[in-house]
Design a protein around this motif. Structure first.
Motif, PDB file in Angstrom:
ATOM      1  N   SER A   1       0.815  -1.207   0.000  1.00 51.65           N
ATOM      2  CA  SER A   1       0.000   0.000   0.000  1.00 51.65           C
ATOM      3  C   SER A   1       0.856   1.267   0.000  1.00 51.65           C
ATOM      4  O   SER A   1       0.391   2.325  -0.367  1.00 51.65           O
ATOM      5  CB  SER A   1      -0.952  -0.003   1.194  1.00 51.65           C
TER       6      SER A   1
ATOM      7  N   LEU B   1       1.320   2.192  -3.812  1.00 52.31           N
ATOM      8  CA  LEU B   1       0.159   2.376  -4.671  1.00 52.31           C
ATOM      9  C   LEU B   1      -0.425   3.773  -4.536  1.00 52.31           C
ATOM     10  O   LEU B   1      -0.508   4.315  -3.443  1.00 52.31           O
ATOM     11  CB  LEU B   1      -0.943   1.373  -4.319  1.00 52.31           C
ATOM     12  N   ILE B   2      -0.832   4.339  -5.657  1.00 50.37           N
ATOM     13  CA  ILE B   2      -1.637   5.551  -5.629  1.00 50.37           C
ATOM     14  C   ILE B   2      -3.074   5.080  -5.403  1.00 50.37           C
ATOM     15  O   ILE B   2      -3.545   4.166  -6.074  1.00 50.37           O
ATOM     16  CB  ILE B   2      -1.524   6.332  -6.942  1.00 50.37           C
ATOM     17  N   LYS B   3      -3.743   5.702  -4.465  1.00 51.76           N
ATOM     18  CA  LYS B   3      -5.108   5.310  -4.131  1.00 51.76           C
ATOM     19  C   LYS B   3      -5.973   6.559  -4.050  1.00 51.76           C
ATOM     20  O   LYS B   3      -5.599   7.531  -3.380  1.00 51.76           O
ATOM     21  CB  LYS B   3      -5.117   4.575  -2.796  1.00 51.76           C
ATOM     22  N   CYS B   4      -7.104   6.543  -4.708  1.00 50.80           N
ATOM     23  CA  CYS B   4      -8.008   7.683  -4.687  1.00 50.80           C
ATOM     24  C   CYS B   4      -8.559   7.861  -3.269  1.00 50.80           C
ATOM     25  O   CYS B   4      -9.147   6.928  -2.718  1.00 50.80           O
ATOM     26  CB  CYS B   4      -9.158   7.482  -5.669  1.00 50.80           C
TER      27      CYS B   4
ATOM     28  N   GLY C   1     -11.376   5.111  -3.153  1.00 50.53           N
ATOM     29  CA  GLY C   1     -10.528   3.963  -2.845  1.00 50.53           C
ATOM     30  C   GLY C   1      -9.942   3.260  -4.063  1.00 50.53           C
ATOM     31  O   GLY C   1      -9.178   2.304  -3.923  1.00 50.53           O
ATOM     32  N   ASN C   2     -10.260   3.716  -5.263  1.00 55.57           N
ATOM     33  CA  ASN C   2      -9.730   3.113  -6.487  1.00 55.57           C
ATOM     34  C   ASN C   2      -8.201   3.143  -6.480  1.00 55.57           C
ATOM     35  O   ASN C   2      -7.596   4.162  -6.183  1.00 55.57           O
ATOM     36  CB  ASN C   2     -10.259   3.880  -7.705  1.00 55.57           C
ATOM     37  N   ASP C   3      -7.586   2.005  -6.801  1.00 54.01           N
ATOM     38  CA  ASP C   3      -6.130   1.968  -6.927  1.00 54.01           C
ATOM     39  C   ASP C   3      -5.706   1.267  -8.220  1.00 54.01           C
ATOM     40  O   ASP C   3      -4.611   0.774  -8.342  1.00 54.01           O
ATOM     41  CB  ASP C   3      -5.477   1.311  -5.710  1.00 54.01           C
ATOM     42  N   ARG C   4      -6.608   1.242  -9.218  1.00 53.14           N
ATOM     43  CA  ARG C   4      -6.308   0.525 -10.457  1.00 53.14           C
ATOM     44  C   ARG C   4      -6.451   1.360 -11.728  1.00 53.14           C
ATOM     45  O   ARG C   4      -5.644   1.237 -12.635  1.00 53.14           O
ATOM     46  CB  ARG C   4      -7.195  -0.711 -10.567  1.00 53.14           C
TER      47      ARG C   4
ATOM     48  N   CYS D   1      -8.916  10.095 -11.248  1.00 55.53           N
ATOM     49  CA  CYS D   1      -9.357   8.754 -10.884  1.00 55.53           C
ATOM     50  C   CYS D   1     -10.231   8.223 -12.014  1.00 55.53           C
ATOM     51  O   CYS D   1     -11.139   8.913 -12.487  1.00 55.53           O
ATOM     52  CB  CYS D   1     -10.160   8.807  -9.577  1.00 55.53           C
TER      53      CYS D   1
END
Length: 94
Positions: free
Chosen positions: A22, A25-28, A32-35, A75
């Protein structure tokens, strides 16, 4: 008589540090989007080179782009502006 060496307990053994996935990873922060992400560039000049074939059709030879404006990261799920993560995004492009 044979002597048996005492076994080391786990606390004596050096522990390997694990890097949490974690952290990389960039996470919104909104959904919560990380893809899925979108990179949007303003004021772009896109030049595409074509060659006309003997049958009248065209084949793309190549293209180039010139970005004159701002580049933002969004995002891909909720469209929130994530431009504060853009430099990290660029570092991780392979």
């Amino acid at each position: 008589m044979m002597e048996i060496a005492p076994s080391r307990e786990k606390k004596d053994q050096p522990q390997k540090k694990r890097i949490s996935r974690s952290l990389t990873l960039i996470k919104c922060p909104h959904c919560g989007n990380d893809r899925d992400f979108l990179e949007v560039a303003d004021n772009v000049i896109l030049t595409t080179n074509y060659r006309q074939n003997s049958d009248g059709s065209f084949t793309q030879e190549g293209d180039e782009s010139q970005i004159l404006g701002e580049i933002k990261l969004y995002c891909g799920e909720c469209n929130s502006d994530l431009s504060q993560f853009h430099s990290r995004f660029l570092e991780m492009l392979f």
